[in-house]
Structure formats: structure tokens, C-alpha cells
Design a protein around this motif. Structure first.
Motif, mmCIF file in Angstrom:
data_model
loop_
_atom_site.group_PDB
_atom_site.id
_atom_site.type_symbol
_atom_site.label_atom_id
_atom_site.label_comp_id
_atom_site.label_asym_id
_atom_site.label_seq_id
_atom_site.Cartn_x
_atom_site.Cartn_y
_atom_site.Cartn_z
ATOM 1 N N SER C 172 -5.331 7.130 -6.250
ATOM 2 C CA SER C 172 -4.730 7.316 -5.067
ATOM 3 C C SER C 172 -3.556 6.520 -4.680
ATOM 4 O O SER C 172 -3.086 6.918 -3.653
ATOM 5 C CB SER C 172 -5.611 7.489 -3.928
ATOM 6 N N LEU C 173 -3.513 5.443 -5.402
ATOM 7 C CA LEU C 173 -2.255 4.711 -5.273
ATOM 8 C C LEU C 173 -0.907 4.956 -4.877
ATOM 9 O O LEU C 173 -0.261 4.885 -3.736
ATOM 10 C CB LEU C 173 -2.293 3.375 -6.160
ATOM 11 N N PRO C 174 -0.555 5.851 -5.834
ATOM 12 C CA PRO C 174 0.951 6.847 -5.643
ATOM 13 C C PRO C 174 0.981 7.247 -4.220
ATOM 14 O O PRO C 174 1.952 7.459 -3.548
ATOM 15 C CB PRO C 174 0.918 7.661 -6.605
ATOM 16 N N LEU C 175 -0.227 7.880 -3.770
ATOM 17 C CA LEU C 175 -0.226 8.536 -2.417
ATOM 18 C C LEU C 175 0.027 7.497 -1.331
ATOM 19 O O LEU C 175 0.747 7.740 -0.475
ATOM 20 C CB LEU C 175 -1.729 9.302 -2.472
ATOM 21 N N LEU C 176 -0.637 6.427 -1.482
ATOM 22 C CA LEU C 176 -0.408 5.364 -0.465
ATOM 23 C C LEU C 176 1.083 4.799 -0.527
ATOM 24 O O LEU C 176 1.620 4.575 0.457
ATOM 25 C CB LEU C 176 -1.372 4.137 -0.648
ATOM 26 N N MET C 177 1.485 4.794 -1.584
ATOM 27 C CA MET C 177 2.957 4.282 -1.689
ATOM 28 C C MET C 177 3.888 5.082 -1.184
ATOM 29 O O MET C 177 4.746 4.519 -0.347
ATOM 30 C CB MET C 177 3.166 3.903 -3.251
ATOM 31 N N GLY C 178 3.664 6.643 -1.482
ATOM 32 C CA GLY C 178 4.678 7.485 -1.063
ATOM 33 C C GLY C 178 4.658 7.486 0.500
ATOM 34 O O GLY C 178 5.741 7.423 1.266
ATOM 35 N N ALA C 179 3.339 7.386 1.103
ATOM 36 C CA ALA C 179 3.119 7.657 2.430
ATOM 37 C C ALA C 179 3.903 6.387 3.135
ATOM 38 O O ALA C 179 4.557 6.580 4.076
ATOM 39 C CB ALA C 179 1.791 7.954 2.785
ATOM 40 N N THR C 180 3.076 5.288 2.880
ATOM 41 C CA THR C 180 3.606 4.135 3.458
ATOM 42 C C THR C 180 5.482 3.773 3.329
ATOM 43 O O THR C 180 5.941 3.540 4.324
ATOM 44 C CB THR C 180 2.917 2.898 3.010
ATOM 45 N N GLN C 181 5.795 3.990 2.246
ATOM 46 C CA GLN C 181 7.275 3.615 1.922
ATOM 47 C C GLN C 181 8.145 4.771 2.859
ATOM 48 O O GLN C 181 9.078 4.632 3.253
ATOM 49 C CB GLN C 181 7.428 3.581 0.498
ATOM 50 N N ALA C 182 7.636 6.010 2.778
ATOM 51 C CA ALA C 182 8.422 7.041 3.388
ATOM 52 C C ALA C 182 8.411 6.535 5.032
ATOM 53 O O ALA C 182 9.574 6.735 5.572
ATOM 54 C CB ALA C 182 7.818 8.353 3.301
ATOM 55 N N LEU C 183 7.440 6.052 5.484
ATOM 56 C CA LEU C 183 7.718 5.755 6.983
ATOM 57 C C LEU C 183 8.296 4.317 7.117
ATOM 58 O O LEU C 183 9.153 4.475 8.106
ATOM 59 C CB LEU C 183 5.966 5.491 7.179
ATOM 60 N N GLU C 184 8.152 3.618 6.152
ATOM 61 C CA GLU C 184 9.157 2.492 6.263
ATOM 62 C C GLU C 184 10.636 2.789 6.085
ATOM 63 O O GLU C 184 11.292 2.263 6.755
ATOM 64 C CB GLU C 184 8.613 1.374 5.152
ATOM 65 N N GLY C 185 10.635 3.743 5.295
ATOM 66 C CA GLY C 185 12.177 4.079 5.014
ATOM 67 C C GLY C 185 12.730 4.813 6.340
ATOM 68 O O GLY C 185 13.759 4.605 6.821
ATOM 69 N N LEU C 186 11.797 5.356 7.079
ATOM 70 C CA LEU C 186 12.317 6.268 8.297
ATOM 71 C C LEU C 186 12.356 4.931 9.354
ATOM 72 O O LEU C 186 13.515 5.035 10.158
ATOM 73 C CB LEU C 186 11.068 7.177 8.830
ATOM 74 N N ARG C 187 11.648 4.065 9.319
ATOM 75 C CA ARG C 187 11.772 3.011 10.158
ATOM 76 C C ARG C 187 13.213 2.224 10.206
ATOM 77 O O ARG C 187 13.892 1.857 10.970
ATOM 78 C CB ARG C 187 10.687 1.939 10.441
ATOM 79 N N LEU C 188 13.399 1.991 8.837
ATOM 80 C CA LEU C 188 14.639 1.177 8.460
ATOM 81 C C LEU C 188 15.727 2.147 8.525
ATOM 82 O O LEU C 188 16.994 1.596 8.288
ATOM 83 C CB LEU C 188 14.509 0.478 7.330
ATOM 84 N N GLY C 189 15.519 3.559 8.648
ATOM 85 C CA GLY C 189 16.610 4.306 8.736
ATOM 86 C C GLY C 189 17.388 4.488 7.045
ATOM 87 O O GLY C 189 18.484 4.974 6.859
#
Lengths: 238, 214, 222
Positions: C172-189
Motif C-alpha cells: 500500500s506504500l504507493p497509496l500512502l505516497m500519493g495521498a501524503t504528497q498530494a496534500l503536501e503539494g497543495l500546502r506548498l502550492g
């Protein structure tokens, strides 16, 4: 000379490992890291075997699903068992190498993370095999899991790699030719060792199955035969 | 095999671990036949029914059920013409008897009204709101027989056909079985009480093989 | 009966049974919420720290505690029920898709239920929050697919409650990466589309694997 004929793979393997070991110890040391860098000659080949073994497991799984021939299941299982050992070795060697070089046992390098996850995927695969008793059911379930895992592993690797590349530049650097030759020798030596171990494990698996068949011939029972007439008599009018 | 049999087994064997459940079992079940299956506890009657229902693949031998060769992908096409009432209830304990029966109708692409009608026929109309895990064994059994009314199978397999049923319900089993037989189907009933079976002929499972019972 | 009708009926059945046990709503979701309360007490209750760590911790809780959604009672049929479904002529791929749909819906419910707790306790930055309408379902579907495949191969195994998570978590690691990095991306614009594509690719690969494995798997769990 029969011993040479029967054991040629072992003999060649020991020879190559000997040369590889000698080369690893005598080749010029890395300029910046010194002697500790020599652990690379164990770490990288182990990691290579970890992935090779899992690819073989996947091939065995797919071939079993097509043919239902138990030999393919034995190949998949044997390769996974050897793979989990080398995956563990790659991780431990990597940590020993990392401590003096980076000052800590672990770094979040994509290949390292993927290898660590591969270790747990292997463990799960083997645990699944151990939990299913019927050989055909075991082969079928393990084959499906083997293939699903194999499809996911590249995605696991790319996702970590991608994540890492956003946070820091890749630390990959080229290495000198003598070192590269030594590394290649190590990979060849480990691959031969894998072939020897796999052959032995397959032979063992085959013997186990033969033993099971023999045991079956001697102890087979027909359904219902274990249930006899109750010795408890009925006394309706006591 | 002449192509008209509903069930045809030729030298079917099944081995699970170190136990031989079946060896060289031969069976032929034609249209309009109602056959009893006898045998002591643990002799493999339930397993044989599951092989006939195409749910379990034999380890040796060959056969065909409703024209589909067992062990091939063809069985997926004919499964919906088989109803098996096993010795464990095929009901979801958390759902009511009504919901369970409706589920059978829905999952087989029929309208829920058929289910209510079938439930009334087996005498459970007033118990339809009762959860399966709050129902007696006899009620569960009746609810399962409703499945045979909904699905109108060509092949009906009844494990422990009379267990837990009162006299009325036993009559119902006969009626349902006769209906399948009259429609050109075949019925196989397992029972420990051969006198009650009311069948054309019986076979007995002994030492993993099927024998005729006179 | 069409394939999609079968999928719908199987999913409906699973959710109907779940509505009786209410395992996810009344047990797993409160359990996950309790975990979100405990974590700050262990790592420190410093407000900026929690705001920064919140989203990551949320996904960890979703992923690990979500195993209980996958292992829930209503996802497990006994042999008699499995025999019944098979004899009703349900195509194994439809049974797989239906079970996946039900599990995914319940994981999504679990995600949504934990959301307000996260916001209240951790005060995370919510820039770009409408994207959650895409991210949450993609992760839920991925977990539903992985969970249904893994539950399939562990059916009727005595140790399935321990074995299933071991099979799922590393994959499930790719799911975790996708989810966390998408939120991180939003936070940093930053752009988050690559991460959404990753999530989508994972879901697609698992869906194809699951559908292709459905028939062999059904034969394996007799």
C-alpha cells in the motif's frame, strides 16, 4: 570424475566466489570512503539477487497458473525462500555500510526503502504458503499473490523514487572502472550461488513431495474409515 | 455418456491431504430421476454433492453436469440451474428471513416479489421480519427451500434433506423435489433415514465408491 | 443479468449486512479517532508541530486502522454463503468488484469520519481542500482493491486477521505516497496532478489484477 560431473555448478561457483572475494579485498579502495566501501561488493549483489529471485517467483507463479504443474510452484516457493535471505542480507549490509559513511544506519534512499518493503512482501508470501495446507490450493493462492505483488513492486519503487527526487537530488555517482569490474564479478558470483541454492532447494522440495506421496501410500485412509460403531450400548429400559 | 444425462461422473476421485474422499466414483443421473444418497457419517456425501454442484474440482476422473464438463470454464454458464441446500445454512445471519430470500431473487436477477411469494409458500410469511440468527433450524431450512421455489432449478441437491423438519415440512420437501422431477430435472437427496426418502433408487457411499442399493 | 447489476447487488448485500453489524461506524471509526487523540500526547502537543504532522498521521491512521475495515465481519462469507453466491451464477469478477465497491465505500466513510477530528485536534492547513473529493475516493478504492484481493487469498485461513494486513501494508506504500504528497503539494502550492495520476495508476493496476485473478481465486477457496 563423477563428482566433477555432478557438482560442476558447485565447483564453478566456489571458484568464482573465491575470485570475487579476493578481488573485493584487493582492489583499490574508494578514494573518499576508504575500505568500508568494500561492503558494496556484498550489498549490491545481494540486492540484485533479491529482485532476481522475486522475478523468478513471479515467472513460476504465472507458469503454474497456466499449466497447474506443481514443479512451477516449487520453483516459485524455492526462489522466494532464497530471495528473503538475500533481501535481509542486502538490508543488513546496507545498514553496516551506511553507519560510518552517513553517520546513521538508515537513509531513505528509494532503492533501500523498496528493498525493505520487498523483505516484508516476501515474508507475507511465505507466511501465506505456510498457512495453506492443501498443495493445490496453496499453489493457486500463492501464485495469485506472487503476481499481484510483482505488479505492485515497480509502482512501489517509482513512487518512492519520485517522492525522493522532489526532496533531494539523486546521490548517484559514477564509479571507477576497476571497482565496476569487481562489482560485476560480485554480481556474477552471487548469481551462481543463487543457482546452486535454487537447485538444492528444488531437489529438496521434490524429495519432500516424494516423501509425502510415500507416507500417503502407507497411511492413506478412506473417508469415514476413522469412524467406527459406537461401543456405548443403548439400554432403553434400564 | 449419451449426452442427455443431467449428472455424469466417471471414475471421479478426490483426495484431501492424506484422506481419500472418493475413488472411482461413477454416477449417472438422468432427467426425471430422484435419487437418494446414503452413507455413514464422514463418508463424504457432502463433498460428493459439492463436486456435483461444480463447486469442488475432483483430483481425478471426468464428468459433466448439465452438459458442462467439470473442471472447465463451462461450469460458470450452468451453475444458476443448480440449487444446493447444504448442511450449513446458506443464509446471512444478520439479515431477516425475508431479506435473505429477497437477496436470492435479486442476485439471480428476479424481482423481489417472487421472494415474498416463495416465503409464503414455505409457510414463513409471518416470520419474514425475523433475523436468521434468531430463527430455529427448521425455519432456516424452510427459508432455504424457498430458494428452490424462486430459482426453479434443473438440478436440486438436498443435503440432510429431512434434518430438523416437521412432518409438514417433510411433505414440502417431497413436493418441491417432485416439481423439479416433473419439469425434467433431477434431484439428489442425502438422508440418514432411507425409509423417508421416497425416491426411485438409492446409491450408497462406501469406502469412497458409490454402490447401488437394492 | 448484466455484469454491473451483479456488481451492484453484491455490493448492496455487503453494505446491508454491514448496516446490521455497524462495525465500521460504531467500532472502527471511534477507534481511529481515539488514536488521533493519543498520538499528540506521545509526540508533543505543540501547535505548529501538530499542524505540520497532522495530514501524515491522518493517512497512517487511515491505512493501518483501515485494516479493520478490510477485516470486518460483513466482508467475510462462510462456505455455505460462498457456495450460494457461486450457484446463483454470479460471475467471480462481479463478486470481486461488488465486494471491492462495498469495502471502498466503507473506507471512504472511515476517511470522512476521521476528517473533522483531524481538523479539530491538529488544525492542519486546508489549502486546496476541494481536491480531497478526488484524493479520498482514489485512496479508498485502492485500499478496497488491495483488501479484497488479500482477503481473497486468505479466505478460511485461521490466521487471516494477522496475515491479511502483512500482505497489504507493504503493497500500500504507493497509496500512502500519493495521498501524503498530494496534500503536501497543495500546502506548498505545487502541482499535484502527478500524484493523482500515481493513485489512479495504482487503482487501475490492482483492478486489472483483481478481475483477472477472480476466477482462479474462486477455485482456490473452495
Amino acid at each position: 570424475m563423477t563428482i566433477v560431473r555432478n557438482r560442476w555448478l558447485e565447483i564453478v561457483t566456489v571458484a568464482i566466489i573465491g575470485v570475487s572475494l579476493f578481488r573485493s579485498m584487493t582492489v583499490v579502495a574508494d578514494v573518499t570512503q576508504g575500505d568500508v566501501q568494500r561492503i558494496m561488493y556484498v550489498h549490491v549483489p545481494s540486492a540484485w539477487l533479491a529482485f532476481l529471485a522475486f522475478m523468478v517467483t513471479m515467472v513460476g507463479s504465472a507458469a503454474w497458473l497456466r499449466t497447474k504443474d506443481q514443479r512451477w510452484d516449487r520453483l516459485a516457493a524455492s526462489s522466494a525462500e532464497i530471495g528473503v535471505v538475500f533481501t535481509g542480507l542486502a538490508i543488513v549490509a546496507g545498514m553496516i555500510w551506511a553507519k560510518p559513511v552517513w553517520g546513521q544506519f538508515w537513509t531513505w534512499e528509494p532503492r533501500l526503502v523498496t528493498t525493505a518493503l520487498l523483505f516484508f512482501i516476501y515474508l507475507g508470501y511465505l507466511a501465506l504458503r505456510r498457512a495453506v495446507i492443501d498443495p493445490v490450493q496453496r499453489a493457486r493462492r500463492a501464485a495469485i499473490m506472487g503476481i499481484v505483488a510483482a505488479v505492485q513492486i515497480p509502482i512501489v519503487y517509482y513512487s518512492v523514487n519520485w517522492w525522493r527526487s522532489l526532496h533531494q537530488p539523486s546521490s548517484a555517482r559514477s564509479i571507477d572502472t576497476p571497482l565496476r569490474i569487481t562489482l560485476l564479478l560480485g554480481v556474477v558470483a552471487f548469481t551462481f550461488a543463487y543457482a546452486v541454492l535454487l537447485r538444492r532447494r528444488l531437489e529438496l522440495a521434490r524429495l519432500e513431495e516424494e516423501l509425502d506421496a510415500k507416507r500417503f501410500e502407507q497411511s492413506q485412509s478412506v473417508a469415514g474409515a476413522d469412524i467406527t460403531a459406537p461401543s456405548l450400548a443403548s439400554h432403553p429400559h434400564d | 455418456m449419451n449426452g442427455h444425462e443431467i449428472v455424469y461422473l466417471d471414475d471421479v476421485g478426490l483426495r484431501l491431504g492424506n484422506t481419500i474422499i472418493l475413488r472411482e466414483a461413477k454416477l449417472s443421473l438422468g432427467p426425471g430421476e430422484k435419487v437418494g444418497l446414503l452413507g455413514p457419517n464422514g463418508s463424504g456425501k457432502t463433498t460428493l454433492l459439492r463436486i456435483i454442484a461444480t463447486l469442488l474440482q475432483p483430483t481425478s476422473g471426468s464428468g459433466a453436469v448439465l452438459g458442462a464438463e467439470i473442471g472447465t470454464q463451462d461450469v460458470y454458464e450452468i451453475r444458476n440451474r443448480i440449487v444446493m441446500v447444504g448442511h450449513l445454512p446458506g443464509l446471512w445471519p444478520e439479515l431477516t428471513l425475508g431479506e435473505n430470500t429477497e437477496l436470492v431473487a435479486r442476485l439471480s436477477g428476479r424481482s423481489p416479489e417472487v421472494a415474498a411469494d416463495a416465503l409464503a409458500q414455505v409457510g414463513l410469511a409471518r416470520a419474514s421480519e425475523r433475523r436468521a440468527d434468531q430463527s430455529s433450524k427448521g425455519m432456516l431450512r424452510r427459508a432455504e427451500l424457498a430458494r428452490a421455489l424462486i430459482l426453479e432449478p434443473t438440478l436440486l441437491l438436498l443435503d440432510e434433506a429431512h434434518a430438523g423438519l416437521d412432518a409438514e415440512a417433510i411433505g414440502m420437501v417431497d413436493t418441491i423435489a417432485n416439481r423439479v422431477v416433473a419439469g425434467g430435472g433431477a434431484v439428489m437427496l442425502v438422508s440418514h433415514e432411507p425409509d423417508r426418502l421416497n425416491v426411485h433408487r438409492s446409491v450408497q457411499l462406501v469406502d469412497g465408491t458409490l454402490e447401488m442399493v437394492s | 443479468m448484466t455484469f454491473w447489476r451483479q456488481v451492484y447487488e453484491v455490493a448492496r448485500k455487503d453494505l446491508l449486512v454491514e448496516s446490521r453489524t455497524a462495525e465500521v461506524a460504531l467500532m472502527t471509526a471511534p477507534f481511529g479517532a481515539a488514536a488521533l487523540i493519543l498520538i499528540p500526547l506521545a509526540i508533543g502537543t505543540d501547535a505548529p508541530l501538530l499542524s505540520q504532522l497532522g495530514p501524515g498521521l491522518y493517512w497512517i491512521v487511515v491505512l493501518l486502522f483501515g485494516m479493520l475495515v478490510i477485516l470486518r465481519k460483513s466482508a467475510v462469507d462462510g462456505q455455505a454463503q460462498r457456495d450460494l453466491v457461486r450457484l446463483l451464477g454470479i460471475e467471480p469478477a462481479a463478486a470481486f468488484a461488488g465486494a471491492t465497491a462495498a469495502t471502498s465505500a466503507l473506507v471512504l466513510f472511515f476517511e470522512v469520519a476521521l476528517g473533522p477530528i483531524l481538523i479539530a485536534l491538529y488544525n492542519p492547513e486546508l489549502r486546496g481542500w476541494p481536491w480531497l473529493f478526488v484524493i479520498l475516493p482514489l485512496v479508498a478504492i485502492g485500499m478496497g482493491l488491495l483488501g479484497t484481493i488479500a482477503s481473497g487469498v486468505t479466505t478460511s485461513i485461521g490466521t487471516r486477521t494477522s496475515l491479511t494486513p502483512l500482505l497489504i501494508v507493504p503493497l500500500s506504500l504507493p497509496l500512502l505516497m500519493g495521498a501524503t504528497q498530494a496534500l503536501e503539494g497543495l500546502r506548498l502550492g505545487r502541482g499535484i496532478v502527478p500524484w493523482l495520476i500515481l493513485l489512479f495508476a495504482v487503482d487501475l493496476a490492482l483492478a486489472v489484477s483483481g478481475v483477472l485473478a477472480a476466477r482462479p481465486l474462486e477455485e482456490a477457496v473452495t
